[in-house]
Design a protein around this motif. Structure first.
Motif, PDB file in Angstrom:
ATOM      1  N   GLU A   8     -39.248  -7.212  11.706  1.00 36.44           N
ATOM      2  CA  GLU A   8     -38.606  -6.805  10.442  1.00 36.44           C
ATOM      3  C   GLU A   8     -39.132  -5.460   9.971  1.00 36.44           C
ATOM      4  O   GLU A   8     -38.362  -4.593   9.530  1.00 36.44           O
ATOM      5  CB  GLU A   8     -38.837  -7.862   9.364  1.00 36.44           C
ATOM      6  N   GLU A   9     -40.434  -5.248  10.087  1.00 32.42           N
ATOM      7  CA  GLU A   9     -41.028  -3.978   9.644  1.00 32.42           C
ATOM      8  C   GLU A   9     -40.599  -2.820  10.542  1.00 32.42           C
ATOM      9  O   GLU A   9     -40.389  -1.696  10.057  1.00 32.42           O
ATOM     10  CB  GLU A   9     -42.551  -4.104   9.632  1.00 32.42           C
ATOM     11  N   LEU A  10     -40.449  -3.094  11.834  1.00 36.69           N
ATOM     12  CA  LEU A  10     -40.006  -2.046  12.761  1.00 36.69           C
ATOM     13  C   LEU A  10     -38.579  -1.604  12.449  1.00 36.69           C
ATOM     14  O   LEU A  10     -38.273  -0.406  12.456  1.00 36.69           O
ATOM     15  CB  LEU A  10     -40.109  -2.551  14.205  1.00 36.69           C
ATOM     16  N   VAL A  11     -37.712  -2.568  12.191  1.00 38.51           N
ATOM     17  CA  VAL A  11     -36.329  -2.234  11.843  1.00 38.51           C
ATOM     18  C   VAL A  11     -36.286  -1.448  10.544  1.00 38.51           C
ATOM     19  O   VAL A  11     -35.552  -0.453  10.422  1.00 38.51           O
ATOM     20  CB  VAL A  11     -35.475  -3.516  11.747  1.00 38.51           C
ATOM     21  N   GLN A  12     -37.082  -1.863   9.580  1.00 42.45           N
ATOM     22  CA  GLN A  12     -37.128  -1.143   8.297  1.00 42.45           C
ATOM     23  C   GLN A  12     -37.622   0.276   8.491  1.00 42.45           C
ATOM     24  O   GLN A  12     -37.117   1.225   7.856  1.00 42.45           O
ATOM     25  CB  GLN A  12     -38.036  -1.886   7.313  1.00 42.45           C
ATOM     26  N   MET A  13     -38.588   0.462   9.373  1.00 45.38           N
ATOM     27  CA  MET A  13     -39.112   1.799   9.647  1.00 45.38           C
ATOM     28  C   MET A  13     -38.041   2.670  10.296  1.00 45.38           C
ATOM     29  O   MET A  13     -37.891   3.850   9.943  1.00 45.38           O
ATOM     30  CB  MET A  13     -40.336   1.717  10.572  1.00 45.38           C
ATOM     31  N   LEU A  14     -37.289   2.113  11.255  1.00 43.87           N
ATOM     32  CA  LEU A  14     -36.214   2.877  11.892  1.00 43.87           C
ATOM     33  C   LEU A  14     -35.201   3.343  10.859  1.00 43.87           C
ATOM     34  O   LEU A  14     -34.707   4.475  10.923  1.00 43.87           O
ATOM     35  CB  LEU A  14     -35.523   2.025  12.966  1.00 43.87           C
ATOM     36  N   HIS A  15     -34.902   2.477   9.923  1.00 40.51           N
ATOM     37  CA  HIS A  15     -33.916   2.813   8.899  1.00 40.51           C
ATOM     38  C   HIS A  15     -34.460   3.822   7.892  1.00 40.51           C
ATOM     39  O   HIS A  15     -33.833   4.862   7.617  1.00 40.51           O
ATOM     40  CB  HIS A  15     -33.467   1.547   8.173  1.00 40.51           C
ATOM     41  N   GLY A  19     -34.102   7.324   9.928  1.00 39.58           N
ATOM     42  CA  GLY A  19     -32.710   7.579   9.583  1.00 39.58           C
ATOM     43  C   GLY A  19     -31.704   6.914  10.492  1.00 39.58           C
ATOM     44  O   GLY A  19     -30.524   7.283  10.498  1.00 39.58           O
ATOM     45  N   ILE A  20     -32.136   5.947  11.264  1.00 39.57           N
ATOM     46  CA  ILE A  20     -31.227   5.248  12.175  1.00 39.57           C
ATOM     47  C   ILE A  20     -30.352   4.285  11.383  1.00 39.57           C
ATOM     48  O   ILE A  20     -30.826   3.595  10.477  1.00 39.57           O
ATOM     49  CB  ILE A  20     -32.029   4.529  13.281  1.00 39.57           C
ATOM     50  N   GLN A  21     -29.077   4.237  11.725  1.00 33.15           N
ATOM     51  CA  GLN A  21     -28.100   3.470  10.962  1.00 33.15           C
ATOM     52  C   GLN A  21     -27.787   2.134  11.638  1.00 33.15           C
ATOM     53  O   GLN A  21     -27.927   1.988  12.863  1.00 33.15           O
ATOM     54  CB  GLN A  21     -26.826   4.301  10.796  1.00 33.15           C
ATOM     55  N   PHE A  22     -27.321   1.195  10.837  1.00 35.96           N
ATOM     56  CA  PHE A  22     -27.061  -0.167  11.324  1.00 35.96           C
ATOM     57  C   PHE A  22     -25.660  -0.623  10.907  1.00 35.96           C
ATOM     58  O   PHE A  22     -25.478  -1.692  10.355  1.00 35.96           O
ATOM     59  CB  PHE A  22     -28.129  -1.121  10.791  1.00 35.96           C
ATOM     60  N   HIS A  23     -24.668   0.220  11.191  1.00 33.94           N
ATOM     61  CA  HIS A  23     -23.294  -0.120  10.848  1.00 33.94           C
ATOM     62  C   HIS A  23     -22.637  -0.989  11.919  1.00 33.94           C
ATOM     63  O   HIS A  23     -21.825  -1.853  11.611  1.00 33.94           O
ATOM     64  CB  HIS A  23     -22.466   1.158  10.644  1.00 33.94           C
ATOM     65  N   LEU A  24     -22.957  -0.735  13.185  1.00 31.09           N
ATOM     66  CA  LEU A  24     -22.350  -1.475  14.303  1.00 31.09           C
ATOM     67  C   LEU A  24     -23.159  -2.714  14.675  1.00 31.09           C
ATOM     68  O   LEU A  24     -22.606  -3.713  15.119  1.00 31.09           O
ATOM     69  CB  LEU A  24     -22.207  -0.556  15.522  1.00 31.09           C
ATOM     70  N   ILE A  25     -24.429  -2.626  14.527  1.00 33.70           N
ATOM     71  CA  ILE A  25     -25.343  -3.765  14.701  1.00 33.70           C
ATOM     72  C   ILE A  25     -26.140  -3.869  13.410  1.00 33.70           C
ATOM     73  O   ILE A  25     -26.736  -2.886  12.966  1.00 33.70           O
ATOM     74  CB  ILE A  25     -26.277  -3.575  15.911  1.00 33.70           C
ATOM     75  N   SER A  26     -26.141  -5.033  12.809  1.00 33.40           N
ATOM     76  CA  SER A  26     -26.818  -5.198  11.525  1.00 33.40           C
ATOM     77  C   SER A  26     -28.336  -5.189  11.699  1.00 33.40           C
ATOM     78  O   SER A  26     -28.858  -5.365  12.806  1.00 33.40           O
ATOM     79  CB  SER A  26     -26.392  -6.517  10.872  1.00 33.40           C
ATOM     80  N   GLU A  27     -29.024  -5.004  10.585  1.00 37.73           N
ATOM     81  CA  GLU A  27     -30.481  -5.040  10.629  1.00 37.73           C
ATOM     82  C   GLU A  27     -30.978  -6.415  11.056  1.00 37.73           C
ATOM     83  O   GLU A  27     -31.991  -6.526  11.768  1.00 37.73           O
ATOM     84  CB  GLU A  27     -31.055  -4.651   9.269  1.00 37.73           C
ATOM     85  N   GLU A  28     -30.288  -7.465  10.659  1.00 39.99           N
ATOM     86  CA  GLU A  28     -30.669  -8.824  11.065  1.00 39.99           C
ATOM     87  C   GLU A  28     -30.538  -8.981  12.582  1.00 39.99           C
ATOM     88  O   GLU A  28     -31.401  -9.581  13.241  1.00 39.99           O
ATOM     89  CB  GLU A  28     -29.801  -9.862  10.351  1.00 39.99           C
ATOM     90  N   PHE A  34     -35.345  -7.276  18.753  1.00 41.29           N
ATOM     91  CA  PHE A  34     -36.759  -7.017  19.000  1.00 41.29           C
ATOM     92  C   PHE A  34     -37.546  -8.306  19.231  1.00 41.29           C
ATOM     93  O   PHE A  34     -38.543  -8.316  19.953  1.00 41.29           O
ATOM     94  CB  PHE A  34     -37.368  -6.253  17.821  1.00 41.29           C
ATOM     95  N   SER A  35     -37.104  -9.382  18.635  1.00 44.55           N
ATOM     96  CA  SER A  35     -37.834 -10.649  18.741  1.00 44.55           C
ATOM     97  C   SER A  35     -37.537 -11.382  20.039  1.00 44.55           C
ATOM     98  O   SER A  35     -38.403 -12.074  20.580  1.00 44.55           O
ATOM     99  CB  SER A  35     -37.485 -11.559  17.556  1.00 44.55           C
ATOM    100  N   GLN A  36     -36.314 -11.231  20.551  1.00 46.00           N
ATOM    101  CA  GLN A  36     -35.882 -12.077  21.655  1.00 46.00           C
ATOM    102  C   GLN A  36     -35.510 -11.334  22.948  1.00 46.00           C
ATOM    103  O   GLN A  36     -35.681 -11.879  24.029  1.00 46.00           O
ATOM    104  CB  GLN A  36     -34.656 -12.899  21.221  1.00 46.00           C
ATOM    105  N   ARG A  37     -34.997 -10.090  22.845  1.00 44.44           N
ATOM    106  CA  ARG A  37     -34.389  -9.481  24.029  1.00 44.44           C
ATOM    107  C   ARG A  37     -35.108  -8.244  24.560  1.00 44.44           C
ATOM    108  O   ARG A  37     -35.173  -8.034  25.760  1.00 44.44           O
ATOM    109  CB  ARG A  37     -32.924  -9.134  23.743  1.00 44.44           C
ATOM    110  N   ASN A  38     -35.601  -7.406  23.687  1.00 39.10           N
ATOM    111  CA  ASN A  38     -36.225  -6.168  24.150  1.00 39.10           C
ATOM    112  C   ASN A  38     -37.274  -5.742  23.135  1.00 39.10           C
ATOM    113  O   ASN A  38     -37.227  -6.144  21.972  1.00 39.10           O
ATOM    114  CB  ASN A  38     -35.176  -5.059  24.313  1.00 39.10           C
TER     115      ASN A  38
END
Length: 328
Positions: A8-15, A19-28, A34-38
């Motif tokens: 969760e903290e890594l995704v928040q940092m990217l955003h 400045g990375i956006q999450f329009h096509l893939i949500s933050e959730e 990151f938790s399950q696949r890569n």
């Protein structure tokens, strides 16, 4: 030191910071990725292909970069590495077969003396073979063709320390099964220098990039995260001529893409593959690669094309497609 972070903290940092956006893939969904696949390090590494704002309120943040673009590059990289690794192994196999065929016709070599001389010149390769004596796939061969002894520490003779080879009676056709591709290329060069009448199928300036690519694929290193990485090595005459012979690639495109280290190494592999791999194997593998560059690689090409796309990635994919299409 960079502190440990949760998904969760890594995704928040990217955003927030990148400045990375999450329009096509949500933050959730990114957290689940990151938790399950890569992991973060691999996925985020592809952002190096993207420019950043250099001034203003968004300085230091990436321009028009969606998290979906990173995961797409990671997926394409995975499929591409699988194909390229098999092709590298095919090249290695055919090189080994060709060298043994040359040895068979060479009346001045018995296949044994050259191995003793080669290992004497490269003791580090002999040491690498020593470390394989306990391996299930090589141990019996080593015990059969090398004189092996166990070395024990003087202060504790009951404790097993290591294995040493003190004599070599190994032919070249067995040595080929015990050494890696880089070590084999040394053997290939050693044989050519020892036998001037032998004309190698490929020059080391082509084979060394193939070795580099093979190592990257075998160790599951990312390839497409460094498309902007330029090479200080000039393309060899045969590689430049190979790309120049393709009428769908301009001189400017050739010069531009062959300075990219990943593209250069892939082209070296394709050139080598086209030159030496048996027709039946080549037909099957090139078909697989063609299906990839014209199929899966194109599925989300809209991520990279267009006015807000990424010219570096789009033109690199187009260059690769042009080369592969001409191999059929």
């Amino acid at each position: 030191m960079k502190p440990k972070k949760t998904a969760e903290e890594l995704v928040q940092m990217l955003h927030d910071e990148k400045g990375i956006q999450f329009h096509l893939i949500s933050e959730e969904q990114a957290v689940e990725c990151f938790s399950q696949r890569n992991n973060y390090l691999r996925t985020a590494s592809y952002r190096k292909n993207y420019p950043k704002h250099i001034a203003g309120p968004n300085a230091g943040k990436y321009i028009h970069l969606e998290f979906a673009y990173l995961t797409e590059l990671s997926t394409l990289d995975f499929y591409l590495r699988e194909l390229l690794l098999q092709m590298c192994i095919d090249v290695e196999h055919d090189l080994k077969v060709s060298l043994l065929r040359e040895l068979e016709e060479n009346t001045s070599e018995d296949g044994y003396a050259i191995v003793r001389d080669f290992l004497a010149q490269y003791p580090e390769i002999l040491a690498a073979i020593e470390r394989k004596t306990d391996a299930s796939f090589t141990g019996e061969l080593i015990e059969k063709y090398f004189a092996v002894c166990s070395v024990f520490p003087a202060q504790s003779p009951q404790a097993y320390l290591s294995t040493r080879i003190y004599d070599v009676d190994c032919p070249m056709w067995v040595l080929e099964e015990l050494i890696g591709f880089g070590e084999f290329l040394r053997m290939y060069r050693f044989y050519a220098e020892r036998n001037p009448q032998f004309t190698p199928l490929l020059h080391q300036r082509v084979l060394n990039p193939v070795k580099s690519l093979r190592n990257a694929c075998a160790h599951n290193n990312c390839l497409l995260n460094a498309l902007s990485r330029t090479s200080t090595t000039r393309p060899s005459p045969e590689i430049s001529a190979f790309i120049a012979s393709l009428d769908n690639i301009s001189a400017g495109e050739r010069r531009s893409k062959l300075t990219s280290r990943p593209m250069f190494e892939i082209v070296c592999l394709l050139y080598a593959y086209n030159k030496i791999v048996s027709p039946s194997v080549k037909k099957r593998r090139i078909k697989q690669l063609t299906e990839f560059v014209n199929g899966r690689m194109q599925r989300h090409i809209d991520y990279f094309e267009g006015p807000e796309g990424n010219k570096l990635i789009a033109t690199s994919f187009e260059f690769l497609k042009k080369v592969v299409d001409k191999l059929n």
